[in-house]
Scaffold this active site. Structure first.
Site, mmCIF file in Angstrom:
data_model
loop_
_atom_site.group_PDB
_atom_site.id
_atom_site.type_symbol
_atom_site.label_atom_id
_atom_site.label_comp_id
_atom_site.label_asym_id
_atom_site.label_seq_id
_atom_site.Cartn_x
_atom_site.Cartn_y
_atom_site.Cartn_z
ATOM 1 N N PRO A 2 0.529 -1.193 -0.064
ATOM 2 C CA PRO A 2 -0.177 -0.093 0.188
ATOM 3 C C PRO A 2 0.759 1.189 0.095
ATOM 4 C CG PRO A 2 -0.825 -1.442 1.586
ATOM 5 C CD PRO A 2 0.443 -1.950 1.204
ATOM 6 N N GLU A 3 0.177 2.159 -0.515
ATOM 7 C CA GLU A 3 1.202 3.478 -0.693
ATOM 8 C C GLU A 3 0.616 4.507 0.405
ATOM 9 O OE1 GLU A 3 2.448 4.540 -4.200
ATOM 10 O OE2 GLU A 3 2.118 2.784 -4.923
ATOM 11 N N LYS A 51 4.089 4.807 5.416
ATOM 12 C CA LYS A 51 3.356 3.704 5.235
ATOM 13 C C LYS A 51 3.335 3.001 6.544
ATOM 14 C CE LYS A 51 5.293 3.161 0.491
ATOM 15 N NZ LYS A 51 5.665 2.163 -0.412
ATOM 16 N N ASN A 177 5.035 2.249 -5.518
ATOM 17 C CA ASN A 177 5.583 2.136 -6.916
ATOM 18 C C ASN A 177 4.755 2.797 -8.084
ATOM 19 O OD1 ASN A 177 7.677 0.502 -8.263
ATOM 20 N ND2 ASN A 177 6.141 -0.703 -9.305
ATOM 21 N N ARG A 263 15.534 -2.146 -8.309
ATOM 22 C CA ARG A 263 15.012 -2.614 -9.609
ATOM 23 C C ARG A 263 13.553 -3.085 -9.399
ATOM 24 N NH1 ARG A 263 19.053 -4.128 -13.083
ATOM 25 N NH2 ARG A 263 17.282 -4.204 -14.540
#
Length: 275
Positions: A2-3, A51, A177, A263
């Site tokens: 979760p953001e 978060k 993300n 990455r």
């Protein structure tokens, strides 16, 4: 995972249901705190920090806890909080997933599959969240202060890729993300551009604006295009193989490299984000 805006909204919902209520029974099903007893405390507030979730409690009559205490939880990929109304019970199939139970004089809050559960004195909250950069949704700083401090943190490593730097919660807290990919698109920068080549203040200010809008009254969380129709809520995130909503070029995706925080899976438009 979760953001920050998702966790902010969760904290808001938990606070609305639980704040001010006495805890009648608690159950922390994690080895380190399995014997902890929060009964007799009063739940003062639930707040987010990036978060992370901080549930603050103070001792009441008959409480075993003798000082203000914070229940620190982090959802990571699988954690979930749910609130049950009076007399309601979880389905039996979910009982093995329970990690925290806070039963009040009304609703009961239950944490499921929660990977991070710990108790700390409220005065020592910095030991669990002090490493974080400015919370982009935090009311403890003005917008200008959030931007200024975040930019200073990001600029410490000018050679680092901008997306990886945005995801590092030590620089600024709350970007995940989805937001990182959308921000790079909206600023027209490759996710792999070095931090030193990016105009940071407008980027961070846009991040604050977007997260603030996401938790606001629009009821359109994490919609970055202004279009709430399925498949059109985001510019690039989750749209691999589809035409860019701005130029029509096929959106590409770079696979995540497991175990490498630099990455993460990345979506971008090679025309709108050259480099």
């Amino acid at each position: 995972m979760p953001e920050g805006d998702t966790v902010f909204l969760l904290a808001r919902r938990l606070h609305a249901r639980l704040a001010g209520r006495p805890v009648h029974r608690s159950d922390l099903r994690v080895p380190r705190f399995a014997t902890a007893d929060l009964s007799g405390t009063h739940l003062v507030e639930v707040v987010s920090r990036g978060k992370h979730l901080l549930t603050r409690l103070v001792p009441g009559d008959g409480a075993v806890v003798t000082e203000p205490t914070t229940l620190h939880t982090h959802l990571r990929m699988d954690g979930e909080w749910t609130v049950l109304g009076p007399g309601k019970r979880l389905p039996a199939r979910l009982q093995p997933d329970v990690r925290v139970v806070l039963e009040t004089d009304g609703p009961t809050a239950v944490a499921l599959r929660m990977p991070v559960v710990e108790l700390v004195p409220t005065a020592l909250e910095h030991t669990v969240v002090g490493h974080l950069g400015p919370d982009l949704l935090g009311a403890d700083l003005t917008v200008d202060e959030r931007v200024e401090r975040s930019v200073a943190n990001l600029a410490l490593r000018p050679e680092r890729r901008i997306k990886a730097a945005l995801l590092d919660q030590r620089n600024l807290a709350g970007i995940g993300n989805l937001w990182a990919d959308e921000l790079c698109f909206l600023r027209g920068r490759s996710p792999w551009a070095p931090v030193g080549d990016v105009d940071l203040p407008p980027l961070v200010r846009l991040a604050v604006k977007m997260l603030t809008f996401s938790v606001g009254p629009s009821r359109a969380p994490q919609v970055t295009t202004g279009d709430t129709r399925p498949g059109r809520q985001h510019w690039v995130s989750g749209r691999a193989g589809k035409p860019c909503l701005r130029c029509g070029t096929t959106v590409l995706v770079e696979a995540e490299v497991p175990g490498d925080p630099e990455r993460r899976r990345t979506w971008w438009c090679p025309h709108c984000q050259p480099g």
